[in-house]
Design a protein around this motif. Structure first.
Motif, PDB file in Angstrom:
ATOM      1  N   PRO A  45      -8.547  -2.999  -8.777  1.00  0.00           N
ATOM      2  CA  PRO A  45      -8.647  -1.533  -9.194  1.00  0.00           C
ATOM      3  C   PRO A  45      -8.702  -0.498  -7.694  1.00  0.00           C
ATOM      4  O   PRO A  45      -7.990   0.441  -7.736  1.00  0.00           O
ATOM      5  N   GLU A  46      -9.238  -0.791  -6.800  1.00  0.00           N
ATOM      6  CA  GLU A  46      -9.719   0.177  -5.632  1.00  0.00           C
ATOM      7  C   GLU A  46      -8.394   0.373  -5.226  1.00  0.00           C
ATOM      8  O   GLU A  46      -8.146   1.600  -4.789  1.00  0.00           O
ATOM      9  N   VAL A  47      -7.484  -0.828  -4.788  1.00  0.00           N
ATOM     10  CA  VAL A  47      -6.886  -0.665  -4.115  1.00  0.00           C
ATOM     11  C   VAL A  47      -5.554  -1.306  -4.398  1.00  0.00           C
ATOM     12  O   VAL A  47      -5.884  -2.442  -4.637  1.00  0.00           O
ATOM     13  N   GLN A  48      -4.473  -0.820  -4.452  1.00  0.00           N
ATOM     14  CA  GLN A  48      -3.374  -1.543  -5.317  1.00  0.00           C
ATOM     15  C   GLN A  48      -1.951  -1.272  -4.159  1.00  0.00           C
ATOM     16  O   GLN A  48      -0.778  -2.211  -4.724  1.00  0.00           O
ATOM     17  N   LYS A  49      -1.881  -0.327  -2.888  1.00  0.00           N
ATOM     18  CA  LYS A  49      -1.066  -0.155  -2.389  1.00  0.00           C
ATOM     19  C   LYS A  49      -1.201   0.366  -1.065  1.00  0.00           C
ATOM     20  O   LYS A  49      -2.208   0.489  -0.697  1.00  0.00           O
ATOM     21  N   GLY A  50      -0.862  -0.488   0.219  1.00  0.00           N
ATOM     22  CA  GLY A  50      -1.407  -0.007   1.394  1.00  0.00           C
ATOM     23  C   GLY A  50      -0.592  -0.771   2.878  1.00  0.00           C
ATOM     24  O   GLY A  50       0.771  -1.973   2.393  1.00  0.00           O
ATOM     25  N   ALA A  51      -0.541  -0.320   3.530  1.00  0.00           N
ATOM     26  CA  ALA A  51      -0.247  -0.870   5.421  1.00  0.00           C
ATOM     27  C   ALA A  51      -1.476  -1.223   5.905  1.00  0.00           C
ATOM     28  O   ALA A  51      -1.149  -0.387   6.713  1.00  0.00           O
ATOM     29  N   VAL A  52      -2.088  -2.438   6.381  1.00  0.00           N
ATOM     30  CA  VAL A  52      -2.384  -3.131   6.839  1.00  0.00           C
ATOM     31  C   VAL A  52      -2.611  -4.037   7.981  1.00  0.00           C
ATOM     32  O   VAL A  52      -2.094  -4.903   7.299  1.00  0.00           O
ATOM     33  N   ARG A  53      -2.708  -3.950   8.975  1.00  0.00           N
ATOM     34  CA  ARG A  53      -2.473  -5.296  10.007  1.00  0.00           C
ATOM     35  C   ARG A  53      -3.954  -5.515  10.460  1.00  0.00           C
ATOM     36  O   ARG A  53      -5.169  -4.846  10.667  1.00  0.00           O
ATOM     37  N   ALA A  54      -4.012  -6.908   9.965  1.00  0.00           N
ATOM     38  CA  ALA A  54      -4.964  -7.644  10.206  1.00  0.00           C
ATOM     39  C   ALA A  54      -5.412  -8.462  11.169  1.00  0.00           C
ATOM     40  O   ALA A  54      -3.956  -9.017  10.709  1.00  0.00           O
ATOM     41  N   LEU A  55      -5.517  -8.656  12.053  1.00  0.00           N
ATOM     42  CA  LEU A  55      -5.923  -9.889  13.231  1.00  0.00           C
ATOM     43  C   LEU A  55      -7.543 -10.441  12.917  1.00  0.00           C
ATOM     44  O   LEU A  55      -8.644  -9.937  13.012  1.00  0.00           O
ATOM     45  N   VAL A  56      -7.370 -12.144  12.497  1.00  0.00           N
ATOM     46  CA  VAL A  56      -8.659 -12.402  12.976  1.00  0.00           C
ATOM     47  C   VAL A  56      -7.946 -13.614  13.998  1.00  0.00           C
ATOM     48  O   VAL A  56      -7.936 -14.209  14.284  1.00  0.00           O
ATOM     49  N   SER A  57      -9.619 -13.533  14.467  1.00  0.00           N
ATOM     50  CA  SER A  57     -10.376 -14.616  16.005  1.00  0.00           C
ATOM     51  C   SER A  57     -10.729 -15.678  15.873  1.00  0.00           C
ATOM     52  O   SER A  57     -11.511 -15.324  14.871  1.00  0.00           O
TER      53      SER A  57
END
Length: 197
Positions: A45-57
């Motif tokens: 329920p907290e977040v249902q829409k978005g545009a987040v770029r994730a970089l994982v090293s």
């Protein structure tokens, strides 16, 4: 963090798996776009829409994998004041250490154990948790940007003290987002008396 979620939803989040056993002792970088589809699949329920770029090293050192997360973007969440959706910027940087063991477990906030027999970790839930951790406890529209209908209803219910009748309803010029309060003139007079002594 609930590891049960990771194992139950592996099918939906196969693209977020990192095959740790296949990595040699060098640095790898994985990039993920957390979009509306991602948040819908998480079904939280907290977040249902978005545009987040994730970089994982990911870096393997001896028997430990160091994962460094960098998240940047926006999510759409309800405003605490008017309940309309608002854009909330997201920025997160953090580390996670992963070790092999017999079962999924967590030693503390930064160390995770994954089954050596599987040799992989699914990052989907971790990425979502880091997004949620980036949301401030109080999130509201900028002053004047709230839903006008809801703001006018709130004004009818918000009150402040008045010398004459004890109640004074907010008028249309009052900004609901302003946390500064007017000082009570009675206290101002007392302060003046103290200053003259």
């Amino acid at each position: 963090m609930p590891f049960l979620f990771i194992t139950e939803t592996v099918g939906k989040f196969d693209s977020y798996k990192v095959q740790l056993k296949a990595l040699s002792e060098e640095k790898y970088t994985f990039e993920y776009e957390l979009n509306d589809d991602f948040f819908k699949k998480i079904d939280s329920p907290e977040v249902q829409k978005g545009a987040v770029r994730a970089l994982v090293s990911v870096k393997k050192t001896a028997n430990v994998f160091e994962l460094i997360f960098n998240l940047d973007g926006v999510v759409h969440i309800p405003c605490d004041r008017c309940l309309d959706n608002m854009e909330q910027p997201i920025a997160y940087k953090g580390k996670l250490y992963v070790k092999f063991g017999t079962d999924f477990s967590q030693e503390d906030d930064e160390i995770v154990i994954v089954p050596e027999s599987e040799g992989e970790i699914n990052l989907a839930w971790f990425l979502y948790e880091f997004v949620v951790l980036s949301i401030p406890a109080k999130h509201t529209h900028a002053a004047g940007k709230c839903n006008k209908t809801m703001s006018s209803k709130l004004r009818k219910h918000l009150v402040k003290s008045d010398e004459e009748d004890g109640v004074d309803y907010l008028n249309d010029n009052d900004d609901l987002g302003n946390d500064e309060q007017d000082t009570d003139p009675r206290w101002d007079k007392l302060k003046d008396l103290m200053d003259t002594e």
